[in-house]
Design a protein around this motif. Sequence first.
Motif, mmCIF file in Angstrom:
data_model
loop_
_atom_site.group_PDB
_atom_site.id
_atom_site.type_symbol
_atom_site.label_atom_id
_atom_site.label_comp_id
_atom_site.label_asym_id
_atom_site.label_seq_id
_atom_site.Cartn_x
_atom_site.Cartn_y
_atom_site.Cartn_z
ATOM 1 N N ALA A 27 0.831 -1.206 0.000
ATOM 2 C CA ALA A 27 0.000 0.000 0.000
ATOM 3 C C ALA A 27 0.863 1.254 0.000
ATOM 4 N N ALA A 28 1.989 1.203 0.716
ATOM 5 C CA ALA A 28 2.892 2.354 0.750
ATOM 6 C C ALA A 28 3.450 2.657 -0.631
ATOM 7 N N LYS A 29 3.746 1.594 -1.415
ATOM 8 C CA LYS A 29 4.239 1.803 -2.777
ATOM 9 C C LYS A 29 3.166 2.447 -3.645
ATOM 10 N N VAL A 30 1.929 2.013 -3.481
ATOM 11 C CA VAL A 30 0.830 2.593 -4.261
ATOM 12 C C VAL A 30 0.656 4.072 -3.919
ATOM 13 N N LEU A 31 0.742 4.391 -2.619
ATOM 14 C CA LEU A 31 0.549 5.773 -2.170
ATOM 15 C C LEU A 31 1.806 6.626 -2.295
ATOM 16 N N ARG A 32 2.947 5.948 -2.570
ATOM 17 C CA ARG A 32 4.246 6.609 -2.706
ATOM 18 C C ARG A 32 4.672 7.321 -1.421
ATOM 19 N N ILE A 33 4.486 6.604 -0.298
ATOM 20 C CA ILE A 33 4.994 7.060 0.981
ATOM 21 C C ILE A 33 5.721 5.893 1.635
ATOM 22 N N THR A 34 6.371 6.123 2.748
ATOM 23 C CA THR A 34 7.087 5.051 3.414
ATOM 24 C C THR A 34 6.122 4.203 4.242
ATOM 25 N N PRO A 35 6.430 2.928 4.456
ATOM 26 C CA PRO A 35 5.567 2.079 5.289
ATOM 27 C C PRO A 35 5.389 2.629 6.698
ATOM 28 N N SER A 36 6.443 3.213 7.271
ATOM 29 C CA SER A 36 6.324 3.760 8.621
ATOM 30 C C SER A 36 5.359 4.939 8.660
ATOM 31 N N ALA A 37 5.407 5.798 7.636
ATOM 32 C CA ALA A 37 4.472 6.924 7.572
ATOM 33 C C ALA A 37 3.034 6.420 7.426
ATOM 34 N N LEU A 38 2.858 5.384 6.607
ATOM 35 C CA LEU A 38 1.530 4.813 6.417
ATOM 36 C C LEU A 38 1.020 4.208 7.723
ATOM 37 N N SER A 39 1.888 3.536 8.456
ATOM 38 C CA SER A 39 1.485 2.934 9.726
ATOM 39 C C SER A 39 1.003 3.998 10.708
ATOM 40 N N GLN A 40 1.664 5.146 10.719
ATOM 41 C CA GLN A 40 1.256 6.236 11.603
ATOM 42 C C GLN A 40 -0.094 6.810 11.198
ATOM 43 N N ILE A 41 -0.328 6.903 9.890
ATOM 44 C CA ILE A 41 -1.612 7.421 9.410
ATOM 45 C C ILE A 41 -2.753 6.495 9.841
ATOM 46 N N ILE A 42 -2.549 5.183 9.671
ATOM 47 C CA ILE A 42 -3.592 4.217 10.054
ATOM 48 C C ILE A 42 -3.818 4.234 11.558
ATOM 49 N N LYS A 43 -2.742 4.347 12.336
ATOM 50 C CA LYS A 43 -2.877 4.405 13.796
ATOM 51 C C LYS A 43 -3.685 5.626 14.198
ATOM 52 N N ARG A 44 -3.418 6.767 13.540
ATOM 53 C CA ARG A 44 -4.164 7.987 13.848
ATOM 54 C C ARG A 44 -5.648 7.819 13.519
ATOM 55 N N LEU A 45 -5.941 7.156 12.405
ATOM 56 C CA LEU A 45 -7.338 6.917 12.030
ATOM 57 C C LEU A 45 -8.019 6.022 13.055
ATOM 58 N N GLU A 46 -7.342 4.957 13.458
ATOM 59 C CA GLU A 46 -7.927 4.044 14.446
ATOM 60 C C GLU A 46 -8.144 4.752 15.782
ATOM 61 N N ASP A 47 -7.213 5.617 16.175
ATOM 62 C CA ASP A 47 -7.370 6.371 17.426
ATOM 63 C C ASP A 47 -8.562 7.313 17.335
ATOM 64 N N ASN A 48 -8.704 7.961 16.179
ATOM 65 C CA ASN A 48 -9.828 8.889 16.002
ATOM 66 C C ASN A 48 -11.177 8.171 16.028
ATOM 67 N N LEU A 49 -11.211 6.964 15.458
ATOM 68 C CA LEU A 49 -12.455 6.191 15.418
ATOM 69 C C LEU A 49 -12.705 5.426 16.705
ATOM 70 N N GLY A 50 -11.638 5.194 17.461
ATOM 71 C CA GLY A 50 -11.772 4.411 18.680
ATOM 72 C C GLY A 50 -11.996 2.939 18.404
#
Length: 310
Positions: A24-47
């Motif tokens: 997914a990181a390759k598709v979005l052209r970001i690093t896997p670590s950056a993508l992991s942080q984005i998903i964590k933030r989404l999960e935190d926001n949604l609870g």
Amino acid sequence: MKSSEYTEIKAFKAVAEQGSFSAAAKVLRITPSALSQIIKRLEDNLGSRLFNRTTRSVVLTEIGLQFYQRLRPALDEIEAAFSEVQTQSGALAGTVRLHITTAAADSILQPILGQFYRVYPDIVLDILVEDAFIDLVADGFDVGIRLWEFVEQDMIAYPIGPEVRMCAAASPPYLQKYGCPETPADLREHQCLNWRLSGNGGVYRWEFYRYGHWFSMAVDGPLITTSRDLAVTAACEHQGIVFWTEDKLRPWLERGELVSVLDEFCPFFPGWHLAYPRHRHTSGAVQAFIQFMRQAYPLAEKPIADEKIS
């Protein structure tokens, strides 16, 4: 919707569809670590936890699956709207990631590259040229150009070149010294110039057709190389038999520097194809590239199905 929320949702959709953070990181052209942080933030926001993660896989939770099923139609429509506006305004821009073999780059892409940039000056083509078979989607590519036999079953495949045939050839002095092979089995008694696949390091097995079916065989000789041109040079220097497509060997064949052998075992087969995932929507830049290639290489006299079939 805030821009950060849209970024989080796009990231979530990419991971859900790719089944891995790295892909997914390759598709979005970001690093896997950056993508992991984005998903964590989404999960935190949604609870809520959206993915079950292990060292080998990333799988949607039940809540994550429901979230994906509700979001996907809306995201598809948003992406389609962006592409439509870009197309109508003529302001097409973006990046197209393309995977292509060396031979296809020379014969298919180079002749029309200048014309493409004249039509679409703001589109960036990110091209990886290598003689290796990869998973286009898993490795983050939008489009590939490869032979029909290497197009995955779930991809759309559009023919962009004529049928091709392989050709075994050697110099007249070599054939005078060692004789002419009558069948592929005779190659075991000859010096064969091998080609190594650059991606996975495997040595290419020569492919022939007999009694209604294709078969491949390993051959031996004094040379193993990733360069087909180097193998041709060795053949012209009387070092053995080279195996390449007939169109690539034609200059040496026409000059008489090489002579083809085993022609009856080398029939024509489907050639280069434009291959791309069966997504409902793609970016405007990718759509433009696909349409340009279809116009540059229109179908032959009778239509050929543009879906990969078994």
